[in-house]
Design a protein around this motif. Structure first.
Motif, PDB file in Angstrom:
ATOM      1  N   PRO A 162       0.842  -1.196   0.000  1.00 29.76           N
ATOM      2  CA  PRO A 162       0.000   0.000   0.000  1.00 29.76           C
ATOM      3  C   PRO A 162       0.874   1.242   0.000  1.00 29.76           C
ATOM      4  O   PRO A 162       2.105   1.159   0.135  1.00 29.76           O
ATOM      5  CB  PRO A 162      -0.752  -0.132   1.336  1.00 29.76           C
ATOM      6  CG  PRO A 162       0.249  -0.818   2.226  1.00 29.76           C
ATOM      7  CD  PRO A 162       1.000  -1.787   1.341  1.00 29.76           C
ATOM      8  N   THR A 163       0.280   2.389  -0.140  1.00 35.50           N
ATOM      9  CA  THR A 163       0.983   3.635   0.147  1.00 35.50           C
ATOM     10  C   THR A 163       1.049   3.795   1.668  1.00 35.50           C
ATOM     11  O   THR A 163       0.344   3.104   2.416  1.00 35.50           O
ATOM     12  CB  THR A 163       0.265   4.838  -0.462  1.00 35.50           C
ATOM     13  OG1 THR A 163      -1.022   4.970   0.180  1.00 35.50           O
ATOM     14  CG2 THR A 163       0.070   4.666  -1.961  1.00 35.50           C
ATOM     15  N   TRP A 164       1.889   4.706   2.123  1.00 34.91           N
ATOM     16  CA  TRP A 164       1.983   4.929   3.566  1.00 34.91           C
ATOM     17  C   TRP A 164       0.645   5.408   4.127  1.00 34.91           C
ATOM     18  O   TRP A 164       0.208   4.955   5.199  1.00 34.91           O
ATOM     19  CB  TRP A 164       3.074   5.961   3.857  1.00 34.91           C
ATOM     20  CG  TRP A 164       3.215   6.255   5.319  1.00 34.91           C
ATOM     21  CD1 TRP A 164       2.844   7.394   5.970  1.00 34.91           C
ATOM     22  CD2 TRP A 164       3.775   5.399   6.319  1.00 34.91           C
ATOM     23  NE1 TRP A 164       3.128   7.304   7.311  1.00 34.91           N
ATOM     24  CE2 TRP A 164       3.707   6.091   7.562  1.00 34.91           C
ATOM     25  CE3 TRP A 164       4.313   4.120   6.297  1.00 34.91           C
ATOM     26  CZ2 TRP A 164       4.168   5.533   8.749  1.00 34.91           C
ATOM     27  CZ3 TRP A 164       4.776   3.564   7.492  1.00 34.91           C
ATOM     28  CH2 TRP A 164       4.702   4.264   8.698  1.00 34.91           C
ATOM     29  N   SER A 165      -0.028   6.289   3.421  1.00 37.74           N
ATOM     30  CA  SER A 165      -1.313   6.796   3.932  1.00 37.74           C
ATOM     31  C   SER A 165      -2.355   5.677   3.966  1.00 37.74           C
ATOM     32  O   SER A 165      -3.176   5.617   4.897  1.00 37.74           O
ATOM     33  CB  SER A 165      -1.806   7.971   3.082  1.00 37.74           C
ATOM     34  OG  SER A 165      -2.021   7.571   1.741  1.00 37.74           O
ATOM     35  N   GLU A 166      -2.341   4.795   2.968  1.00 33.41           N
ATOM     36  CA  GLU A 166      -3.269   3.657   2.986  1.00 33.41           C
ATOM     37  C   GLU A 166      -2.975   2.725   4.153  1.00 33.41           C
ATOM     38  O   GLU A 166      -3.893   2.237   4.824  1.00 33.41           O
ATOM     39  CB  GLU A 166      -3.175   2.896   1.659  1.00 33.41           C
ATOM     40  CG  GLU A 166      -3.768   3.641   0.473  1.00 33.41           C
ATOM     41  CD  GLU A 166      -3.433   2.991  -0.853  1.00 33.41           C
ATOM     42  OE1 GLU A 166      -4.123   3.293  -1.852  1.00 33.41           O
ATOM     43  OE2 GLU A 166      -2.450   2.191  -0.921  1.00 33.41           O
ATOM     44  N   LEU A 167      -1.688   2.471   4.395  1.00 34.55           N
ATOM     45  CA  LEU A 167      -1.319   1.582   5.493  1.00 34.55           C
ATOM     46  C   LEU A 167      -1.738   2.164   6.839  1.00 34.55           C
ATOM     47  O   LEU A 167      -2.338   1.464   7.675  1.00 34.55           O
ATOM     48  CB  LEU A 167       0.190   1.339   5.474  1.00 34.55           C
ATOM     49  CG  LEU A 167       0.764   0.480   6.612  1.00 34.55           C
ATOM     50  CD1 LEU A 167       0.132  -0.895   6.633  1.00 34.55           C
ATOM     51  CD2 LEU A 167       2.278   0.388   6.490  1.00 34.55           C
ATOM     52  N   THR A 168      -1.432   3.436   7.063  1.00 38.80           N
ATOM     53  CA  THR A 168      -1.789   4.032   8.348  1.00 38.80           C
ATOM     54  C   THR A 168      -3.303   4.111   8.534  1.00 38.80           C
ATOM     55  O   THR A 168      -3.805   3.963   9.654  1.00 38.80           O
ATOM     56  CB  THR A 168      -1.163   5.426   8.491  1.00 38.80           C
ATOM     57  OG1 THR A 168      -1.553   6.254   7.387  1.00 38.80           O
ATOM     58  CG2 THR A 168       0.356   5.331   8.533  1.00 38.80           C
ATOM     59  N   ALA A 169      -4.037   4.312   7.455  1.00 37.49           N
ATOM     60  CA  ALA A 169      -5.497   4.358   7.559  1.00 37.49           C
ATOM     61  C   ALA A 169      -6.055   2.980   7.916  1.00 37.49           C
ATOM     62  O   ALA A 169      -6.980   2.863   8.745  1.00 37.49           O
ATOM     63  CB  ALA A 169      -6.105   4.850   6.248  1.00 37.49           C
ATOM     64  N   THR A 170      -5.515   1.931   7.313  1.00 35.60           N
ATOM     65  CA  THR A 170      -5.976   0.583   7.613  1.00 35.60           C
ATOM     66  C   THR A 170      -5.664   0.215   9.054  1.00 35.60           C
ATOM     67  O   THR A 170      -6.500  -0.353   9.770  1.00 35.60           O
ATOM     68  CB  THR A 170      -5.329  -0.429   6.650  1.00 35.60           C
ATOM     69  OG1 THR A 170      -5.801  -0.161   5.324  1.00 35.60           O
ATOM     70  CG2 THR A 170      -5.667  -1.856   7.018  1.00 35.60           C
ATOM     71  N   VAL A 171      -4.447   0.536   9.502  1.00 38.91           N
ATOM     72  CA  VAL A 171      -4.078   0.270  10.899  1.00 38.91           C
ATOM     73  C   VAL A 171      -4.979   1.075  11.843  1.00 38.91           C
ATOM     74  O   VAL A 171      -5.440   0.561  12.870  1.00 38.91           O
ATOM     75  CB  VAL A 171      -2.595   0.597  11.129  1.00 38.91           C
ATOM     76  CG1 VAL A 171      -2.265   0.581  12.623  1.00 38.91           C
ATOM     77  CG2 VAL A 171      -1.711  -0.387  10.391  1.00 38.91           C
ATOM     78  N   GLY A 172      -5.249   2.323  11.485  1.00 39.33           N
ATOM     79  CA  GLY A 172      -6.120   3.143  12.319  1.00 39.33           C
ATOM     80  C   GLY A 172      -7.513   2.555  12.448  1.00 39.33           C
ATOM     81  O   GLY A 172      -8.115   2.577  13.534  1.00 39.33           O
ATOM     82  N   ALA A 173      -8.038   1.998  11.356  1.00 40.58           N
ATOM     83  CA  ALA A 173      -9.360   1.375  11.408  1.00 40.58           C
ATOM     84  C   ALA A 173      -9.344   0.135  12.292  1.00 40.58           C
ATOM     85  O   ALA A 173     -10.296  -0.113  13.047  1.00 40.58           O
ATOM     86  CB  ALA A 173      -9.818   1.022   9.995  1.00 40.58           C
ATOM     87  N   ALA A 174      -8.269  -0.635  12.217  1.00 37.29           N
ATOM     88  CA  ALA A 174      -8.153  -1.815  13.075  1.00 37.29           C
ATOM     89  C   ALA A 174      -8.153  -1.402  14.543  1.00 37.29           C
ATOM     90  O   ALA A 174      -8.821  -2.022  15.386  1.00 37.29           O
ATOM     91  CB  ALA A 174      -6.879  -2.586  12.730  1.00 37.29           C
ATOM     92  N   ARG A 175      -7.413  -0.350  14.863  1.00 42.37           N
ATOM     93  CA  ARG A 175      -7.373   0.138  16.243  1.00 42.37           C
ATOM     94  C   ARG A 175      -8.753   0.620  16.683  1.00 42.37           C
ATOM     95  O   ARG A 175      -9.186   0.380  17.817  1.00 42.37           O
ATOM     96  CB  ARG A 175      -6.372   1.287  16.360  1.00 42.37           C
ATOM     97  CG  ARG A 175      -4.948   0.941  15.971  1.00 42.37           C
ATOM     98  CD  ARG A 175      -4.339  -0.019  16.931  1.00 42.37           C
ATOM     99  NE  ARG A 175      -2.918  -0.200  16.690  1.00 42.37           N
ATOM    100  CZ  ARG A 175      -2.244  -1.270  17.058  1.00 42.37           C
ATOM    101  NH1 ARG A 175      -2.862  -2.262  17.684  1.00 42.37           N
ATOM    102  NH2 ARG A 175      -0.951  -1.379  16.818  1.00 42.37           N
ATOM    103  N   GLU A 176      -9.412   1.311  15.787  1.00 41.81           N
ATOM    104  CA  GLU A 176     -10.756   1.815  16.084  1.00 41.81           C
ATOM    105  C   GLU A 176     -11.700   0.674  16.453  1.00 41.81           C
ATOM    106  O   GLU A 176     -12.581   0.820  17.316  1.00 41.81           O
ATOM    107  CB  GLU A 176     -11.271   2.570  14.854  1.00 41.81           C
ATOM    108  CG  GLU A 176     -12.705   3.011  14.893  1.00 41.81           C
ATOM    109  CD  GLU A 176     -13.151   3.486  13.517  1.00 41.81           C
ATOM    110  OE1 GLU A 176     -14.259   3.110  13.099  1.00 41.81           O
ATOM    111  OE2 GLU A 176     -12.387   4.218  12.860  1.00 41.81           O
ATOM    112  N   LEU A 177     -11.489  -0.490  15.819  1.00 39.47           N
ATOM    113  CA  LEU A 177     -12.340  -1.652  16.069  1.00 39.47           C
ATOM    114  C   LEU A 177     -11.853  -2.494  17.247  1.00 39.47           C
ATOM    115  O   LEU A 177     -12.432  -3.535  17.548  1.00 39.47           O
ATOM    116  CB  LEU A 177     -12.389  -2.518  14.807  1.00 39.47           C
ATOM    117  CG  LEU A 177     -13.049  -1.862  13.588  1.00 39.47           C
ATOM    118  CD1 LEU A 177     -12.775  -2.681  12.328  1.00 39.47           C
ATOM    119  CD2 LEU A 177     -14.556  -1.712  13.811  1.00 39.47           C
ATOM    120  N   GLY A 178     -10.791  -2.056  17.895  1.00 40.66           N
ATOM    121  CA  GLY A 178     -10.285  -2.775  19.058  1.00 40.66           C
ATOM    122  C   GLY A 178      -9.419  -3.967  18.723  1.00 40.66           C
ATOM    123  O   GLY A 178      -9.166  -4.821  19.595  1.00 40.66           O
ATOM    124  N   ALA A 179      -8.940  -4.070  17.477  1.00 37.59           N
ATOM    125  CA  ALA A 179      -8.144  -5.222  17.049  1.00 37.59           C
ATOM    126  C   ALA A 179      -6.657  -4.960  17.239  1.00 37.59           C
ATOM    127  O   ALA A 179      -6.195  -3.814  17.221  1.00 37.59           O
ATOM    128  CB  ALA A 179      -8.442  -5.546  15.590  1.00 37.59           C
TER     129      ALA A 179
END
Length: 369
Positions: A162-179
């Motif tokens: 992914p791009t860096w922004s895509e990667l950080t967004a995906t990780v952020g969503a995982a954190r948001e979901l408690g994963a």
């Protein structure tokens, strides 16, 4: 592929004048000599051999943890074992036996369903597209998950990142979901140019990271899990339970340390040259390069010919003209079209784009009656 064919290819590629993809195969004697006379591993070879993971193995763990910017790391004989240990650890912490990962991820494709059969974990696929899941795909996933495993790069999709922004967004969503977030970083070493960030910056996004000692680095075998102190302490317990507490592993550890010294500083140059090689290959009639341009120093090459015919022609080219180009060819779902994975390492840096085109043209000429 028969043993006779493999032996023919080993002999031809070992003695070829020029090699394009990967590294030159070695005999057992040559491998022993390379281990003894190769680059300085940065470890005192007059020390006693390791015993159950101390000594040179511990030195490797500390070196890798420092490179990744993480508190500690544990050496494992295989990545398959390492990732099972990591994912079951997070399942115990989150209370969820479900792991979100890609259907092309290594545990799904190459490990005989070990994750499910041996650990009792289950997987859910947020996307089947040949890329990492988006934040919205994680949020709308049909099943709750406690861990997200992200393969960087995703090898079976073409070593894509992914791009860096895509990667950080995906990780952020995982954190948001408690994963929790685990990085399958078997080939993480070569991902920094495309992501535009350092290994510590990438690894800081995750709760745990797996890296390989032989993919890219050229070590004999082995893998490492890295994370905080509590994670690594328990990882060592499960390593023992899985049978990975091996009496002596100094050849693997030394070769990995040597790979860190030899290959790691060259990877950015390999990635740059891979783009030149890929661009040249894309000019071959009927060829397709994926991704274009490559995200790392590895990429897929597709040609409109049968796999067996390409393999035999490639072997003849090495035997008759001393040009060893590609490794294994795999047939695709489209009849008459095949794929090989190209790895641009030290030998490939000696090739210009024009020389690559000339050599592949010679390969294709051997397909004709």
């Amino acid at each position: 592929m028969t043993n006779d064919f493999q032996q023919r290819r080993f002999a031809a590629y070992r003695s070829a004048g020029r090699l394009l993809s990967g590294t030159r195969p070695q005999s057992l004697r040559e491998g022993l000599a390379a281990l003894a006379d190769g680059p300085d591993p940065g470890y005192d070879l007059d020390q006693r051999p390791d015993v159950y993971g101390d000594g040179v193995v511990r030195a490797l763990e500390e070196r890798v943890a420092a490179l990744l910017g993480l508190p500690d790391a544990a050496f494992f004989p295989t990545g398959t074992m390492a990732q099972q240990v990591a994912l079951r650890y997070w399942a115990d912490r989150t209370g969820s036996r479900v792991v979100a990962m890609h259907p092309l991820a290594h545990p799904e494709v190459h490990e005989r369903r070990a994750l499910t059969r041996l650990t009792g974990l289950h997987t859910v696929w947020p996307t089947a597209e040949p890329r990492l899941p988006t934040p919205d795909e994680l949020r709308s996933c049909e099943e709750h998950f406690g861990t997200v495993a992200l393969e960087l790069p995703l090898r079976d999709a073409g070593f894509v990142l992914p791009t860096w922004s895509e990667l950080t967004a995906t990780v952020g969503a995982a954190r948001e979901l408690g994963a929790r977030v685990h990085l399958d970083g078997a080939r993480l070493w070569e991902s920094t140019p495309h992501l535009g960030h350092s290994l510590p910056e990438i690894c800081a996004l995750a709760d745990s990271v797996y890296v390989s000692c032989y993919k890219t680095l050229g070590g004999l075998s082995g893998a490492l899990l890295a994370g905080d102190g509590a994670f690594v302490r328990e990882a060592r317990v499960w390593r023992h339970r899985y049978g990975g507490q091996i009496f002596r592993q100094w050849p693997a550890a030394l070769s990995a340390l040597a790979g860190l010294e030899r290959e790691l500083p060259l990877l950015e140059g390999y990635v740059t040259h891979a783009r030149e090689i890929a661009a040249a290959l894309a000019t071959i009639p009927g060829a397709r390069v994926n991704p274009s341009p490559p995200h790392t120093h590895q990429f897929q090459l597709w040609l409109p010919y049968g796999a067996d015919a390409l393999a035999e022609a490639g072997l003849r080219l090495a035997e008759e003209q001393g040009l060893a180009l590609f490794g294994h060819w795999a047939p695709s779902a489209v009849p008459g079209r095949s794929m090989t994975e190209v790895t641009v390492a030290g030998p490939a840096t000696e090739w210009s784009g024009d020389e690559v085109v000339e050599a592949v043209t010679a390969l294709l000429a051997l397909l004709k009656p």
